[in-house]
Motif scaffolding. Structure first.
Motif, PDB file in Angstrom:
ATOM      1  N   GLU A   6      44.632   1.913  21.532  1.00  0.00           N
ATOM      2  CA  GLU A   6      44.540   2.127  20.073  1.00  0.00           C
ATOM      3  C   GLU A   6      45.899   1.986  19.423  1.00  0.00           C
ATOM      4  N   LYS A   8      48.314   0.088  20.467  1.00  0.00           N
ATOM      5  CA  LYS A   8      48.631  -1.344  20.444  1.00  0.00           C
ATOM      6  C   LYS A   8      47.974  -2.017  19.232  1.00  0.00           C
ATOM      7  N   GLN A   9      46.743  -1.623  18.936  1.00  0.00           N
ATOM      8  CA  GLN A   9      46.050  -2.173  17.774  1.00  0.00           C
ATOM      9  C   GLN A   9      46.758  -1.780  16.480  1.00  0.00           C
ATOM     10  N   THR A  13      48.508  -4.211  13.589  1.00  0.00           N
ATOM     11  CA  THR A  13      48.153  -4.136  12.161  1.00  0.00           C
ATOM     12  C   THR A  13      49.386  -3.875  11.310  1.00  0.00           C
TER      13      THR A  13
END
Length: 378
Positions: A6, A8-9, A13
């Protein structure tokens, strides 16, 4: 708490938003219709996004490092170099011992430990071999004596016999074999070597940690060997290890009017089988006294090799209170199996101690192969 996936996401973004905001600022900076207040606001928005990105990245990197450490737990090295693998394995063994933790099986196997599956605390062969070889504090006997690492060692005193004669020309050797038997049986005598390890060394590189510990242990082992071999007052049970033991070993004493003459007489008194390979073990101070007496004011002898003066190679050690002359291949050190490694701590200094307990024996296989050079009392 978010997972590393999460995070990394989130990083992806936020990274896109930072880049987008930066592109917008560059585009608006060339537009005359955009006021400086507008540019300041956009710059502030970019800094806010960058700060958020940095916070998330720090958390991500920390979790990633912890995950790698967890995944690599029990793996003592990633190096492909065989020598470095051994160094890393030794460092792991030392650190685990100090921390009172179990040493991983792969570490033991890398060091040649045959007893790991039994749950014992035997010192792995690689470490044992390194500790009993190439010491820094020198035991001069290592240059000429026999060194082995064989459990329950038993060897013949004489390496060969002949079937058509008495095979032993030296009557003293024949008498010794008749009185003491024709074999040497090595026993186990325990000793401990301690080496202090500071926190900085313990936390340092594997190479530095291993070299420091091995250096100290090698020196301790060599010092012990030298001490028992030249002990004038041996400990109980260690008497037979000393060249000066008059109860068990009984090396023949050869007297002379002075040390020079007694050493010459001791060499001549040896049987030719031993005389050919004979060497002299003596204190350097005693040798200088001989040179001073022989030189009689001349400087010529001071530049000569000791072998030219005394007739046989000379090995100096301050431990030799009385010069020992003979074939030192009949001096034999053997290390038995079952060495232990332990941890202790000096509460006064806070220094960690890495302790090795080992068992060894020193046997003078034939006393008749040696002579003690003594001076006649006035």
């Amino acid at each position: 708490m978010k997972t590393i996936f999460e995070l990394k996401q989130d990083l992806a973004t936020l990274g896109q938003q930072v880049q987008k905001q930066n592109d917008l600022i560059m585009q608006k900076a060339t537009d005359p219709a955009v006021t400086s207040e507008d540019l300041t606001g956009m710059q502030k928005a970019k800094e806010d996004l960058q700060q958020r990105f940095d916070i998330v990245k720090k958390q991500h990197d920390q979790m990633e490092a912890e995950q790698k450490q967890s995944l690599s737990k029990g793996q003592f090295t990633e190096s492909e170099d065989p020598k470095q693998k051994v160094i890393d394995a030794k460092a792991t063994l030392i650190r685990k011992t100090i921390a009172k933790e179990a040493v991983p099986l792969d570490v033991r196997q890398a060091l040649g430990d045959d007893d790991a599956s039994k749950g014992g605390k035997f010192l792995p062969k690689t470490v044992a071999n390194d500790i009993i070889s190439e010491p820094v504090v020198k035991n001069p006997l290592r240059e000429v004596s026999t060194i082995t690492n064989i459990p329950n060692l038993e060897i013949p005193k004489v390496t060969f016999t002949l079937d058509d004669d008495d095979f032993i020309a030296d009557m003293e050797t024949a008498k010794e074999l008749k009185a003491k038997g024709d074999t040497v049986v090595f026993s186990r005598h325990k000793f401990k070597v301690y080496t202090g390890i500071s926190e900085t060394i313990l936390a340092g590189t594997n190479t530095n940690l291993v070299s420091t510990v091995e250096l100290n242990l090698q020196s301790g082992v060599a010092a012990k060997e030298r001490k028992v071999a030249f002990a004038t007052a041996p400990k109980t049970g260690e008497e037979h290890m000393s060249f000066y033991d008059e109860k068990n070993v009984k090396i023949k004493k050869v007297e002379g009017e002075d040390l020079y003459k007694s050493i010459k007489a001791a060499i001549a008194d040896l049987h030719e089988d031993y005389r050919e390979n004979a060497k002299i073990m003596m204190k350097y101070a005693d040798y200088l006294n001989i040179i001073e007496t022989l030189a009689n004011g001349s400087a010529t002898l001071y530049t000569a090799q000791p072998e030219q003066i005394l007739g046989k190679p000379v090995i100096f050690t301050d431990a030799a209170e009385v010069p020992v002359v003979g074939d030192f291949s009949y001096s034999h050190f053997n290390y038995d199996i079952g060495s232990l490694y332990e941890q202790d701590k000096d509460i006064k200094t806070g220094v960690n101690l890495f302790v090795v307990t080992a068992w060894f024996d020193h046997q003078i296989k034939l006393a008749s192969a040696f002579r003690l050079a003594t001076v006649k009392k006035a």
